[in-house]
Design a protein around this motif. Structure first.
Motif, PDB file in Angstrom:
ATOM      1  N   LYS A  16     -19.567 -18.285  -0.804  1.00 35.57           N
ATOM      2  CA  LYS A  16     -20.219 -17.261   0.009  1.00 35.57           C
ATOM      3  C   LYS A  16     -19.219 -16.606   0.954  1.00 35.57           C
ATOM      4  N   GLY A  17     -18.337 -17.410   1.554  1.00 34.51           N
ATOM      5  CA  GLY A  17     -17.332 -16.885   2.462  1.00 34.51           C
ATOM      6  C   GLY A  17     -16.365 -15.947   1.770  1.00 34.51           C
ATOM      7  N   LEU A  18     -15.973 -16.303   0.552  1.00 36.59           N
ATOM      8  CA  LEU A  18     -15.075 -15.450  -0.215  1.00 36.59           C
ATOM      9  C   LEU A  18     -15.738 -14.118  -0.543  1.00 36.59           C
ATOM     10  N   ALA A  39       0.817  -1.213   0.000  1.00 37.13           N
ATOM     11  CA  ALA A  39       0.000   0.000   0.000  1.00 37.13           C
ATOM     12  C   ALA A  39       0.853   1.268   0.000  1.00 37.13           C
ATOM     13  N   GLU A  40       2.127   1.153   0.369  1.00 30.96           N
ATOM     14  CA  GLU A  40       3.028   2.301   0.326  1.00 30.96           C
ATOM     15  C   GLU A  40       3.478   2.604  -1.105  1.00 30.96           C
ATOM     16  N   VAL A  41       3.161   1.708  -2.032  1.00 35.00           N
ATOM     17  CA  VAL A  41       3.535   1.888  -3.434  1.00 35.00           C
ATOM     18  C   VAL A  41       2.305   2.100  -4.307  1.00 35.00           C
ATOM     19  N   SER A  42       1.264   1.276  -4.095  1.00 35.69           N
ATOM     20  CA  SER A  42       0.029   1.400  -4.878  1.00 35.69           C
ATOM     21  C   SER A  42      -1.061   0.562  -4.220  1.00 35.69           C
ATOM     22  N   ARG A  43      -2.237   0.626  -4.798  1.00 35.96           N
ATOM     23  CA  ARG A  43      -3.330  -0.269  -4.387  1.00 35.96           C
ATOM     24  C   ARG A  43      -3.714  -1.105  -5.605  1.00 35.96           C
ATOM     25  N   PRO A  44      -3.098  -2.273  -5.759  1.00 42.43           N
ATOM     26  CA  PRO A  44      -3.289  -3.068  -6.970  1.00 42.43           C
ATOM     27  C   PRO A  44      -4.464  -4.042  -6.881  1.00 42.43           C
ATOM     28  N   LEU A  45      -4.687  -4.715  -7.990  1.00 49.63           N
ATOM     29  CA  LEU A  45      -5.458  -5.949  -7.977  1.00 49.63           C
ATOM     30  C   LEU A  45      -4.508  -7.000  -7.425  1.00 49.63           C
ATOM     31  N   LEU A  46      -4.794  -7.526  -6.248  1.00 47.91           N
ATOM     32  CA  LEU A  46      -3.910  -8.479  -5.578  1.00 47.91           C
ATOM     33  C   LEU A  46      -4.493  -9.879  -5.738  1.00 47.91           C
ATOM     34  N   ILE A  47      -3.804 -10.709  -6.520  1.00 53.02           N
ATOM     35  CA  ILE A  47      -4.290 -12.057  -6.815  1.00 53.02           C
ATOM     36  C   ILE A  47      -3.598 -13.054  -5.890  1.00 53.02           C
ATOM     37  N   LEU A  48      -4.373 -13.719  -5.050  1.00 53.60           N
ATOM     38  CA  LEU A  48      -3.848 -14.747  -4.155  1.00 53.60           C
ATOM     39  C   LEU A  48      -3.853 -16.072  -4.900  1.00 53.60           C
ATOM     40  N   SER A  49      -2.653 -16.626  -5.082  1.00 53.32           N
ATOM     41  CA  SER A  49      -2.518 -17.837  -5.871  1.00 53.32           C
ATOM     42  C   SER A  49      -1.750 -18.866  -5.069  1.00 53.32           C
ATOM     43  N   GLY A  50      -1.312 -19.939  -5.730  1.00 51.14           N
ATOM     44  CA  GLY A  50      -0.600 -20.986  -5.021  1.00 51.14           C
ATOM     45  C   GLY A  50       0.412 -21.661  -5.920  1.00 51.14           C
ATOM     46  N   GLY A  51       0.555 -22.995  -5.744  1.00 49.26           N
ATOM     47  CA  GLY A  51      -0.285 -23.923  -5.017  1.00 49.26           C
ATOM     48  C   GLY A  51      -1.780 -23.641  -5.139  1.00 49.26           C
ATOM     49  N   PHE A  74      -9.325 -16.489   4.252  1.00 51.56           N
ATOM     50  CA  PHE A  74     -10.432 -15.526   4.335  1.00 51.56           C
ATOM     51  C   PHE A  74      -9.993 -14.276   5.092  1.00 51.56           C
ATOM     52  N   GLU A  75      -9.157 -14.461   6.096  1.00 52.90           N
ATOM     53  CA  GLU A  75      -8.640 -13.330   6.870  1.00 52.90           C
ATOM     54  C   GLU A  75      -7.759 -12.441   5.987  1.00 52.90           C
ATOM     55  N   LEU A  76      -6.958 -13.068   5.126  1.00 53.85           N
ATOM     56  CA  LEU A  76      -6.094 -12.301   4.236  1.00 53.85           C
ATOM     57  C   LEU A  76      -6.910 -11.537   3.199  1.00 53.85           C
ATOM     58  N   VAL A  77      -7.948 -12.179   2.668  1.00 52.34           N
ATOM     59  CA  VAL A  77      -8.825 -11.496   1.707  1.00 52.34           C
ATOM     60  C   VAL A  77      -9.465 -10.279   2.364  1.00 52.34           C
ATOM     61  N   ARG A  78      -9.968 -10.475   3.568  1.00 42.68           N
ATOM     62  CA  ARG A  78     -10.649  -9.393   4.292  1.00 42.68           C
ATOM     63  C   ARG A  78      -9.682  -8.233   4.573  1.00 42.68           C
ATOM     64  N   TYR A  79      -8.461  -8.567   4.956  1.00 44.14           N
ATOM     65  CA  TYR A  79      -7.481  -7.527   5.281  1.00 44.14           C
ATOM     66  C   TYR A  79      -7.111  -6.730   4.028  1.00 44.14           C
ATOM     67  N   GLY A  80      -6.885  -7.428   2.919  1.00 41.66           N
ATOM     68  CA  GLY A  80      -6.533  -6.753   1.673  1.00 41.66           C
ATOM     69  C   GLY A  80      -7.642  -5.853   1.169  1.00 41.66           C
ATOM     70  N   ALA A  81      -8.891  -6.337   1.256  1.00 45.77           N
ATOM     71  CA  ALA A  81     -10.031  -5.525   0.837  1.00 45.77           C
ATOM     72  C   ALA A  81     -10.127  -4.271   1.690  1.00 45.77           C
TER      73      ALA A  81
END
Length: 694
Positions: A438-440, A389-401, A410-417
């Motif tokens: 629904k949770g997502l 967030a100190e650089v930009s507010r991007p589309l942040l794609i959580l991937s894997g694995g 879900f906690e990470l999604v909520r924090y990023g949003a």
């Protein structure tokens, strides 16, 4: 002395009639072309009249776009009035005043169209009949669209009996556009009179406070309904913006270099109507400007949020009610705490874990059933998002694995949003059911991409090394759609599925998917073991997919194939929906599970770790990033190509295929130990630059 043809300001309120007049002239040119047996010109003009054309200041959404626009505007004006009624439990004003103004608008419509389109106007019909429901709008539009497609086929076949049917079809579309515009004006007049009465009874300050409090709800609701109708009649999401602007005179600029844009509206149908009534009723300018000040801004913000894949911040430095023109200024991925810079992440892909429940042969990260021992903890993950967030507010794609194997996902999604990011998720779909979907959604996810590698269940299952994975992926797509999550299908092109890409697109379309990304193999991770398609097939596939996409509802984008920008330009596609072919290091990077930063998932060059350096320091100071942002540093034919600013060649493929050996263990390379040259020419591009042939 010039006598005005209309009572309402023609520039503000009657562009709809001007567009009909211009299309009528094109229809005459179609008839002339048919008489001269010039079928190509006739077909081109037919498409422009009914489906629209993008041509700068001369852009026209066509009959289809105009009808959808006025359908949406009816909803917009109804919603404004209903919000006020429900909040203040008030009754609508006397309709006599309403009908007086409506009669003036009706006489305008008759005067403006009588010379070109013989329309029938029925005041009582519009006033007495309620507005169409979403289902009725879809049925009406679909019926007209089917008639148009049928006539288009007849025209293409060179049938001489098409002339009379062309006139009839044009009149049919025109009549429905006019009726919808009249209904829109009826709702506008009704809403204005009601707002004026409320201003008298409860006072302007209270009315302002209410409109300010509900403006986001208003914008989201009106755009949601417009999008729903647009998608169900077969138009793409990205068309919504041009449709919603179709009744305006606009100067629009977008700078890729600065990642900002300005949209200047030189007219406004709503304000023009308010202005006319204000002059006749003696209502204060303050009241007439309320809609402009609160609801129009909210509508614009919601519309842009729907069509733009990136985050943005929107300002409105000028309002038409006070400045005579309306201006919106937006900045992509803007973060209030970030320093201004030309290159900031618009998209960031984060492998939150290496753990996966599948064993796919093309996996670039060589995912396993076990997570890395040093994957970022929950608190470190949140710290990473703080740093981004100190650089930009991007589309942040959580991937894997498979990201859903992280217990804190879900906690990470909520924090990023909560940080203002658009949150995306890349999944194989096997773990997504109704509850997870629904949770997502509740956590704040914006979009989820699900991988489909075949339209045939058995072939997908074999590729993914898991029986039943196709059925689960399809089930995931359905569950996400039911929870109003934007879904993207990802397909990797291989020799095994090269011949069925069209079938996979058909499947995705049948599932209601909007976005389809076609991935091309890059030799990294386990992907080095797969025999890739040839460069010629690679080029041919992009051409073929674009040709087929024009006839589909899908928004198609090739990935790991930056040459698509050159091809898109050659075939005349709208380029505004894309930034550049290869955006690695410019507007995109990848975070490895342990916090290492690389230019992209397929370019395994470690540029730093967020446990050791701040993300800001890595992004702005990495020598590799700096070099990738210098187009003059590109080598070979990429360095002299006239398309390098919009394409750039695949830096990952250049790196992987310029080395004698590349790991497939999933480990990263230190900059001082590079095995390949990420600045070399893209070896999979068949195009020969003009400069290199001179």
């Amino acid at each position: 002395m010039v006598v005005a043809v209309t009572k309402f300001d023609e520039r503000h309120c009657h562009k709809w009639a001007l567009l009909l007049r211009e299309r009528r002239l094109k229809l005459d040119r179609i008839l002339t072309a048919l008489a001269a047996e010039d079928l190509d010109v006739a077909k081109r003009l037919f498409s422009e009249v009914f489906y629209g054309v993008s041509a700068g200041d001369r852009s026209d959404p066509g009959m289809a776009g105009s009808l959808l626009y006025h359908m949406a505007m009816v909803t917009k004006m109804e919603t404004e009035t209903n919000l006020l009624i429900n909040e203040f439990h008030a009754c609508l004003p006397d309709v006599d005043e309403e009908l007086r103004f409506y009669g003036d608008f009706l006489s305008d419509a008759a005067a403006l169209t009588k010379a070109t389109v013989p329309l029938k106007f029925n005041t009582s019909k519009v006033v007495a009949n309620g507005s169409l429901s979403a289902e009725e709008k879809i049925r009406l539009f679909t019926s007209l669209k089917e008639k148009t497609k049928t006539l288009e086929k007849t025209l293409s076949a060179g049938n001489p009996n098409v002339v009379g049917r062309l006139e009839s079809l044009f009149l049919d579309w025109s009549q429905h556009i006019a009726e919808m515009r009249l209904r829109q004006e009826y709702e506008t007049i009704k809403g204005f009179l009601f707002m004026a009465e409320l201003a008298k009874s409860i006072g302007v300050p209270r009315l302002k406070a209410f409109m300010n409090n509900v403006q986001d709800k208003f914008g989201e609701e009106t755009v949601r309904i417009a999008l729903d109708v647009t998608l169900k009649v077969g138009m793409r999401r990205e068309k919504l913006q041009s449709i919603m602007l179709s009744d305006h005179f606009i100067n629009y600029t977008m700078s890729v270099a600065k990642l900002d844009g300005r949209m200047l509206f030189l007219n406004c149908p709503i304000f023009g109507s308010h202005q006319y009534m204000t002059a006749h009723l003696g209502v204060s300018d303050e009241v007439s400007a309320l809609f402009c000040t609160y609801f129009c801004y909210a509508h614009a913000k919601a519309m842009l949020n729907t069509v733009l894949p990136f985050t943005f911040t929107l300002w409105q430095p000028k309002r038409i009610a006070t400045h005579g023109e309306c201006e919106f200024y937006l900045k992509l991925a803007h973060s209030p705490t970030a320093q201004p810079a030309n290159f900031v992440p618009l998209v960031l892909s984060w492998n939150v874990t290496r753990k996966c429940n599948l064993k796919c042969p093309h996996c670039y990260i060589n995912a396993t059933t076990q997570e890395l021992q040093n994957e970022l903890s929950t608190e470190e993950a949140k710290s990473l998002m703080d740093q981004i967030a100190e650089v930009s507010r991007p589309l942040l794609i959580l991937s894997g694995g498979e990201p859903l194997l992280r217990t804190d996902i879900f906690e990470l999604v909520r924090y990023g949003a909560g940080k203002g990011f658009k949150m995306g998720l890349g999944s194989n779909g096997t773990l997504i059911d109704g509850k997870v979907a629904k949770g997502l959604k509740e956590a704040g996810i914006t979009t989820v991409s699900v991988s489909l590698d075949s339209s045939i269940p058995e072939k997908h299952d074999e590729f993914r090394n898991m029986k039943g994975s196709w059925e689960k992926a399809v089930g995931a797509i359905k569950a996400l759609k039911e929870n109003n999550v934007l879904v993207q299908v990802n397909t990797t092109v291989t020799q095994q599925n090269y011949g069925e890409i069209d079938d996979i697109m058909t499947l995705a379309e049948s599932l209601g998917v909007e976005n389809f990304h076609l991935f091309f193999l890059v030799p990294t991770g386990r992907g080095v073991k797969i025999a890739d398609i040839s460069p010629a097939k690679y080029e041919h596939m992009i051409w073929t997919v674009f040709a087929k996409a024009a006839k589909r509802k899908l928004n198609v984008r090739p990935s790991c194939a930056p040459q698509f920008m050159r091809i898109a330009k050659d075939v005349g596609l709208d380029m505004r929906q894309w930034i550049r072919g290869c955006i690695a290091g410019l507007y995109y990077c990848r975070v490895y599970p342990n916090g290492d930063i690389t230019p992209c998932p397929y370019l395994p060059v470690k540029l730093g770790n967020i446990r050791e350096k701040a993300f800001k320091e890595i992004w702005f100071n990495s020598e590799v990033f700096k070099t990738m942002r210098n187009f003059d540093a590109l080598k070979g034919k990429c360095g002299v190509c006239e398309h390098r600013s919009i394409c750039g060649g695949c830096r990952a493929r250049a790196y992987g295929l310029s080395s004698d050996f590349i790991d497939y263990c999933g480990d990263l390379h230190e900059p001082g130990e590079l095995n390949g040259d990420y600045l070399a020419e893209d070896p999979w591009c068949v195009y020969q630059p003009k400069a290199s042939s001179q």
